[in-house]
Design an enzyme around this catalytic site. Structure first.
Site, short mmCIF file in Angstrom:
data_model
loop_
_atom_site.label_atom_id
_atom_site.label_comp_id
_atom_site.label_asym_id
_atom_site.label_seq_id
_atom_site.Cartn_x
_atom_site.Cartn_y
_atom_site.Cartn_z
N SER A 109 0.83 -1.20 0.00
CA SER A 109 0.00 0.00 0.00
C SER A 109 0.87 1.26 0.00
O SER A 109 1.69 1.44 -0.90
CB SER A 109 -0.97 -0.06 1.19
OG SER A 109 -2.00 0.88 1.05
N HIS A 129 -7.89 -5.55 0.03
CA HIS A 129 -6.67 -4.78 0.29
C HIS A 129 -5.83 -5.49 1.36
O HIS A 129 -5.75 -5.07 2.50
CB HIS A 129 -7.03 -3.36 0.75
CG HIS A 129 -5.88 -2.41 0.74
ND1 HIS A 129 -5.18 -2.07 -0.40
CD2 HIS A 129 -5.28 -1.71 1.75
CE1 HIS A 129 -4.22 -1.23 -0.11
NE2 HIS A 129 -4.25 -0.99 1.20
N ASP A 137 -9.84 -5.12 -4.38
CA ASP A 137 -9.30 -4.09 -3.49
C ASP A 137 -10.20 -2.85 -3.56
O ASP A 137 -10.32 -2.22 -4.61
CB ASP A 137 -7.87 -3.73 -3.94
CG ASP A 137 -7.13 -2.88 -2.91
OD1 ASP A 137 -7.79 -2.12 -2.18
OD2 ASP A 137 -5.89 -2.99 -2.86
#
Length: 229
Positions: free
Chosen positions: A121, A208, A174
């Protein structure tokens, strides 16, 4: 030189997974927003190679505009769309801090071409930006569920080698950093480095986060670009 002239990295706090034999290579892995290096150190321990050490720095606590809160973050985030304003000075400062860690490892016997930079991320975003603006040729980049910060400054902003292997992975479900952003990043990266060195894998049903299949791919990448010497 890659980074500043400080003899000690600015980010001294890190979780390190030592190699089980002589350390000849390293993976520096950066966690995501609000996280720490601890969880990723445990995750990476599961794919460890005997000659590779893993360094998982902890981001400092800073104000994050997006969350209206103080939390561990590499730089400020104003939004999560390609059009969102970006914290240019914060991104550049964070990249210098990571480059200082690379210099520190080089002084201690692990040269930059034996270092893979990676992250998840926001950490993956910083790893991409740092590797592309680093004067040294790194062994590669592992970019999980992320994007390329300050993307409009590239390819002109790139000082790294065009022969930088990049493994990009993204969950197809995601909802934080949509897979479309990952695909746009992969396309942009192909204008910066050798397109044949870019791998973009997507994972059906993955949100995610990471998964065992993705980590197995990361291990293969590390084995390929940081072989035992």
């Amino acid at each position: 030189m890659c980074g500043n002239n400080m003899s000690v990295p600015l980010l001294t706090e890190a979780e390190t997974v030592s190699a089980t034999e002589k350390e000849t290579a390293a993976v520096i892995f950066l966690h995501g927003l609000g996280d720490s290096g601890h969880g990723w150190a445990e995750c990476l321990r599961g794919i460890q190679l005997p000659h590779v050490k893993f360094i998982c720095p902890h981001a400092p606590r800073i104000p994050v505009t997006l969350c209206r809160n103080m939390m561990p973050a590499w730089f400020d985030l104003m939004g999560l769309t390609p059009e969102s304003p970006e914290d240019e000075s914060g991104i550049k400062k964070a990249a210098e801090n990571i480059k200082a860690i690379i210099e520190h490892e080089a002084k201690n016997g692990i040269p930059p071409h034996r270092i893979i930079l990676g992250g998840f991320s926001q950490g993956g975003a910083l790893s991409l930006y740092t590797a592309l603006t680093c004067q040294h040729q790194l062994a590669g980049v592992v970019a999980l569920s992320c994007w390329l910060p300050l993307h409009s400054s590239f390819p002109l902003g790139s000082s790294g080698s065009k022969n930088l292997p990049i493994l990009q992975c993204h969950g197809e479900m995601d909802d934080m950093i949509p897979m479309q952003f990952g695909a746009m990043t992969a396309a942009k990266l192909k204008s910066i480095v050798n397109p044949h060195l870019i791998t973009f894998n997507t994972y059906p049903g993955l949100s995610h986060c990471s998964c065992p299949q993705e980590m197995a791919t990361v291990k293969e990448f590390v084995e390929k670009y940081l072989p035992r010497i």
